[in-house]
Design an enzyme around this catalytic site. Structure first.
Site, PDB file in Angstrom:
ATOM      1  N   SER A 112      39.183  78.561 150.016  1.00 61.41           N
ATOM      2  CA  SER A 112      39.939  77.533 150.742  1.00 61.41           C
ATOM      3  C   SER A 112      40.978  78.156 151.669  1.00 61.41           C
ATOM      4  CB  SER A 112      40.645  76.601 149.759  1.00 61.41           C
ATOM      5  OG  SER A 112      39.749  76.140 148.772  1.00 61.41           O
TER       6      SER A 112
HETATM    7  N1  SAH Z   1      39.123  78.234 144.263  1.00 67.16           N
HETATM    8  C1  SAH Z   1      38.142  78.960 145.044  1.00 67.16           C
HETATM    9  C2  SAH Z   1      37.445  78.087 146.063  1.00 67.16           C
HETATM   10  C3  SAH Z   1      36.264  77.507 145.440  1.00 67.16           C
HETATM   11  S1  SAH Z   1      35.176  76.562 146.447  1.00 67.16           S
HETATM   12  C4  SAH Z   1      38.725  80.177 145.686  1.00 67.16           C
HETATM   13  O1  SAH Z   1      39.941  80.390 145.595  1.00 67.16           O
HETATM   14  O2  SAH Z   1      37.961  80.961 146.269  1.00 67.16           O
HETATM   15  C5  SAH Z   1      34.634  75.433 145.212  1.00 67.16           C
HETATM   16  C6  SAH Z   1      33.813  76.024 144.093  1.00 67.16           C
HETATM   17  O3  SAH Z   1      33.560  74.975 143.184  1.00 67.16           O
HETATM   18  C7  SAH Z   1      32.456  76.565 144.491  1.00 67.16           C
HETATM   19  O4  SAH Z   1      32.385  77.931 144.162  1.00 67.16           O
HETATM   20  C8  SAH Z   1      31.464  75.728 143.683  1.00 67.16           C
HETATM   21  O5  SAH Z   1      30.361  76.461 143.202  1.00 67.16           O
HETATM   22  C9  SAH Z   1      32.332  75.243 142.544  1.00 67.16           C
HETATM   23  N2  SAH Z   1      31.894  74.028 141.843  1.00 67.16           N
HETATM   24  C10 SAH Z   1      31.299  72.922 142.316  1.00 67.16           C
HETATM   25  N3  SAH Z   1      31.075  72.028 141.330  1.00 67.16           N
HETATM   26  C11 SAH Z   1      31.576  72.586 140.184  1.00 67.16           C
HETATM   27  C12 SAH Z   1      31.660  72.169 138.819  1.00 67.16           C
HETATM   28  N4  SAH Z   1      31.199  70.984 138.409  1.00 67.16           N
HETATM   29  N5  SAH Z   1      32.244  73.008 137.920  1.00 67.16           N
HETATM   30  C13 SAH Z   1      32.711  74.214 138.300  1.00 67.16           C
HETATM   31  N6  SAH Z   1      32.649  74.676 139.577  1.00 67.16           N
HETATM   32  C14 SAH Z   1      32.094  73.861 140.501  1.00 67.16           C
END
Ligand code: SAH
Length: 211
Positions: free
Chosen positions: A59
């Site tokens: 993000s």
């Molecule tokens: N916090 C992260 C950004 C993550 S983007 C950072 O700092 O880089 C969002 C993430 O959520 C993705 O990697 C995706 O695979 C994950 N995601 C989507 N649905 C999810 C779920 N039900 N449980 C856990 N992760 C999930």
């Protein structure tokens, strides 16, 4: 390439909107360049989301800072992050609280984040692979829950994992655009605040979107 100066410039630019000095201190400390693919390292301190593979993104720093600030952290908390992704937000949280539990549904991302964060010396982050149910019931209740992917509505299953008095930050809306929602769980009902528009990848699972 020297990343210290760009990191300082980014932190300074966030000061206009982010007032929590501990959140700013964490941003000025955690090397975001280590959480992005090597070919994107030069862009690590642009205030933008970046691709981290598997169709996912790290993000934008401003949004990460805004979400973490909204958790109103003091230090002793246990926080749940949904969507470990690169692990960057987990590292920032680990600078600010006692313990961080983070779940990710893409095994490769979870493994890479675990390795990176372990190598950096973080001992207060536990990373798990997401199951069918949202969140991580085993370690609940949490003082804060931060959801890094967008849901169609506030998932009741996550609210259940939040302690009374705890705060959850979650993007809610369509698959393409959302509002950042802050929910404070009360004894007799929840207090809801809208922190403004945002755009996140979809949260996949029960109570959320289908793949
Ligand atoms: N916090 C992260 C950004 C993550 S983007 C950072 O700092 O880089 C969002 C993430 O959520 C993705 O990697 C995706 O695979 C994950 N995601 C989507 N649905 C999810 C779920 N039900 N449980 C856990 N992760 C999930």
């Amino acid at each position: 390439m020297d990343f210290d100066r760009p990191r300082e410039i980014l932190t300074d630019s966030l000061k206009f909107q982010i007032k929590d000095r501990w959140v700013l201190a964490a941003i000025s400390k955690v090397p975001r360049e280590l959480f992005v693919p090597p070919e994107l390292q030069a862009l690590a301190y642009e205030d933008k989301p970046l691709a981290i593979g598997y169709g996912q993104t790290i993000s934008q720093p401003y949004i990460v800072a805004l979400m973490i600030q909204a958790l109103e952290l003091k230090g002793p908390e246990k926080v749940l992050e949904i969507g470990t992704g690169s692990g960057y937000q987990a590292a920032l949280l680990a600078e600010l609280v006692k313990s961080v539990c983070s779940v990710e549904r893409i095994h490769e991302l979870a493994e890479a984040a675990k390795k990176l964060l372990g190598g950096m010396g973080y001992k207060n982050i536990t990373i798990g692979i997401a199951g069918d149910e949202l969140g991580w019931k085993e370690h609940a209740p949490y003082d804060g829950i931060i959801v890094a992917a967008a849901a169609p509505s506030v998932p009741p299953s996550l609210l259940e994992q939040l302690a009374v008095g705890g705060i959850m930050i979650i993007p809610v809306g369509s698959r393409w655009e959302q509002e950042l929602i802050k929910v404070r769980k009360g004894q007799h009902g929840n207090q809801i605040e809208n922190l403004g528009g945002c755009r996140f990848v979809p949260l996949i699972g029960k109570d959320a979107w289908q793949e």
